[in-house]
Design a protein around this motif. Structure first.
Motif, PDB file in Angstrom:
ATOM      1  N   LYS A 161       0.835  -1.209   0.000  1.00  0.00           N
ATOM      2  CA  LYS A 161       0.000   0.000   0.000  1.00  0.00           C
ATOM      3  C   LYS A 161       0.865   1.252   0.000  1.00  0.00           C
ATOM      4  N   MET A 162       1.963   1.223   0.762  1.00  0.00           N
ATOM      5  CA  MET A 162       2.883   2.361   0.757  1.00  0.00           C
ATOM      6  C   MET A 162       3.601   2.454  -0.596  1.00  0.00           C
ATOM      7  N   TYR A 163       3.889   1.313  -1.163  1.00  0.00           N
ATOM      8  CA  TYR A 163       4.510   1.267  -2.487  1.00  0.00           C
ATOM      9  C   TYR A 163       3.604   1.934  -3.518  1.00  0.00           C
ATOM     10  N   LEU A 215       8.903   9.866  -1.394  1.00  0.00           N
ATOM     11  CA  LEU A 215       7.674  10.322  -2.035  1.00  0.00           C
ATOM     12  C   LEU A 215       6.416   9.723  -1.417  1.00  0.00           C
ATOM     13  N   SER A 216       6.549   8.598  -0.735  1.00  0.00           N
ATOM     14  CA  SER A 216       5.385   8.032  -0.051  1.00  0.00           C
ATOM     15  C   SER A 216       5.119   8.735   1.279  1.00  0.00           C
ATOM     16  N   GLY A 217       6.131   9.453   1.781  1.00  0.00           N
ATOM     17  CA  GLY A 217       5.996  10.072   3.094  1.00  0.00           C
ATOM     18  C   GLY A 217       6.031   9.064   4.227  1.00  0.00           C
ATOM     19  N   PHE A 223      -2.093  -6.500  -8.393  1.00  0.00           N
ATOM     20  CA  PHE A 223      -3.138  -6.126  -9.353  1.00  0.00           C
ATOM     21  C   PHE A 223      -3.994  -4.974  -8.828  1.00  0.00           C
ATOM     22  N   ASP A 224      -3.633  -4.429  -7.659  1.00  0.00           N
ATOM     23  CA  ASP A 224      -4.421  -3.366  -7.053  1.00  0.00           C
ATOM     24  C   ASP A 224      -3.946  -2.001  -7.535  1.00  0.00           C
TER      25      ASP A 224
END
Length: 568
Positions: A63-65, A119-121, A143-144
């Motif tokens: 999710k952070m990726y 960039l993800s913080g 795939f999300d």
């Protein structure tokens, strides 16, 4: 003058290896692994642990990726951290088929991870890896949203890519000499050595090349879909436990990493790790080689980092390098090219002739010039040797497949039987193509084959093919078996492997592919001698021909130059 070896490369000066994460490791180990905890060197205190993408921590990191990927996609193309600009680093500079393959990708992943962190913080971000041995299918989380390159946030067509990127690439620093003085050891100098003269050459390769452009339009940006995420049988064989163990059995760095070459833009061949799991997964995720129906996606060629799964794939490659290195250390075996013991911190003009003549000196000083840091600035450390250890980026890995090859305690290598370690073969038929396969016979003693089954000896067939510049098709290698190859597929006991050409490289000349024999020798009687010379018969045939799809592909001239079997 006295020399000062770097402790990071001297096993006798390493700190004691300590146990960490035992409870976590015991619950997450995939098949074939013991419950021994990972071994982490205290020579540096690691800050980040890269997780398995399918573990609870890995799913969170995905999710952070995705946040970082979305941010990179939104950056203007003038920013070197823009998603496509960053992928083009691989297009311009990436080594394959040589001994700089592993350090280059470690550096590429390490700086990419720092960009994602920025960039993800999310300062705790660590890049997940895909353990394709334990999970031979694309992890579902990939795939999300923007983790699938068919998402609407990506550039959909080659024409759009041209319109958005051409100007930024034309105005980049790639095409100029620093301070107006030409140097072969500059970005521009290295590009000229690869026949890339200006952005028109690069854009032709990406959007216009009629022999196969590098840009894949939606919905074909990735071949494998959520409803069909599995690797095919040939790729599953390439990532199998047996294949990985054979790769990890390599006794020295060039055997494990891929062969020596003069510079990182040239290819000589592929060790087991690069020849089988690396190349096969790239092409399978690209998909045509997996189902012969859908078009190939980005992962099949040199713009492959456009697909976010690239970085998870190479994370696993990097993890296996660490597993191999820890195995070597525990056995008291070398982990780097020969001559590292002579390394000093002396200025070049004071280094001894003996030090300058080593493999390590040449390997470690290769210049890797295209990486950018978390702010988009060129990185200062450009020597390949700087990326020989994970300490360069202060991370380690959640344990995965292959950990069981690392001895629990320091030990000496097992004794090996006396006798020759390499068995050269005789080529009988050279041409690869048409209905008749190229063939060779290798006289391997029965005692050596028996030792491979009973004493842990690893046997590897080194198959050397000579390619024309335009040959990119896959080839099936068959061990013994019937004269009629129509029934030999990836599930056949006579199937040795598929030679996969990754990328649209120019690669005219001979390349050697390492294919482990291992359990293939004992499958359904393949160890039985079927040749008049009493040796192992090796045959090479185009994949399409082996599958009965005659006339598919426009193959260039390919010849079988040689085959030998190596034991270690």
């Amino acid at each position: 003058m006295s020399k000062k070896p770097l402790s990071a490369f001297d096993p006798s000066r390493r700190a004691t290896l300590v146990k960490t994460g035992a409870a976590l490791a015991a619950g997450m180990l995939p098949f074939g692994l013991s419950a021994a905890p990972p071994l982490v060197s205290t020579a540096h205190a690691r800050t980040w642990r890269r997780p398995n993408a399918s573990s609870p921590v890995g799913k969170h990191m995905l999710k952070m990726y995705a946040k970082a990927v979305r941010a990179m996609l939104a950056l203007p193309p003038e920013d070197p951290r823009n998603w496509y600009r960053h992928a083009i680093i691989h297009t311009l500079d990436c080594p394959h088929g040589n001994w700089w393959f592993l350090p280059w990708h470690r550096a590429y992943l390490g700086y990419f991870e720092q960009i994602c962190r920025e960039l993800s913080g999310y300062p705790r971000f660590a890049l997940p890896y895909w353990d394709w041995t334990a999970e031979p299918k694309v992890p579902d989380g990939m795939f999300d949203g923007v983790l699938d390159p068919n998402h609407e946030a990506y550039i959909p067509t080659a024409a759009d890519f041209d319109a958005r990127l051409r100007s930024a690439l034309a105005n980049s620093a790639y095409w100029t000499s620093p301070n107006g003085v030409f140097s072969r050891n500059s970005q521009f100098g290295q590009l000229l050595g690869r026949s890339v003269r200006f952005e028109q050459d690069l854009m032709f390769d990406i959007v216009s090349d009629p022999s196969g452009r590098l840009f894949y339009e939606q919905p074909g940006a990735r071949g494998l879909r959520r409803e069909r995420p599995e690797l095919n049988a040939a790729t599953t064989d390439s990532v199998s436990t047996a294949t990985i163990r054979a790769a990890l059995a390599a006794p020295d760095f060039p055997t494990f990493a891929s062969p020596k070459t003069s510079n990182h833009a040239t290819s000589a061949g592929f060790g087991i790790l690069e020849s089988k799991p690396h190349n096969s997964v790239h092409r399978c995720v690209g998909s045509r080689d997996c189902n012969f129906v859908e078009s190939r996606g980005f992962m099949a060629d040199m713009l492959s980092p456009v697909d976010p799964i690239f970085f998870l794939h190479h994370g696993n490659m990097d993890r296996l390098w660490d597993v191999w290195e820890r195995k070597q250390q525990r056995l008291g075996l070398p982990t780097l090219p020969s001559g590292v013991e002579l390394r000093t911190d002396l200025p070049d003009d004071q280094k001894s002739a003996a030090e300058k003549a080593t493999d390590y000196y040449r390997w470690a000083r290769e210049q890797l010039l295209f990486f950018v840091d978390a702010q988009g600035a060129p990185v200062k450390e450009t020597r390949a040797g700087a990326y020989a250890a994970m300490a360069a980026f202060n991370y380690d890995y959640e344990p995965g497949s292959g950990e069981d090859v690392v001895p629990r305690t320091d030990s000496r290598p097992r004794s090996r039987p006396a006798g020759p370690r390499s068995f050269p073969g005789k080529v009988l038929t050279r041409r690869v193509g048409g209905e008749q396969p190229a063939s060779a016979v290798v006289p391997v003693p029965a005692a050596t084959i028996e030792a491979a089954a009973t004493s842990g000896i690893t046997l590897v067939a080194n198959v050397t093919l000579s390619f024309s510049d335009m040959a990119h098709d896959p080839y099936v290698v068959v061990l013994n078996g019937p004269d009629d190859l129509s029934s030999v597929d990836a599930n056949s006991p006579f199937y040795l492997g598929t030679i996969i050409m990754f990328g649209h490289h120019r690669h005219g000349g001979p390349l050697t592919f390492a294919l482990p024999l291992g359990e293939k020798l004992g499958s359904a009687g393949t160890s039985q001698r079927s040749d008049t010379d009493g040796g192992l018969r090796v045959r090479v045939v185009p994949l399409h021909t082996a599958m009965g799809h005659h006339g598919m592909g426009d193959m260039g001239q390919v010849e079988l130059v040689g085959v030998d079997v190596e034991a270690y």
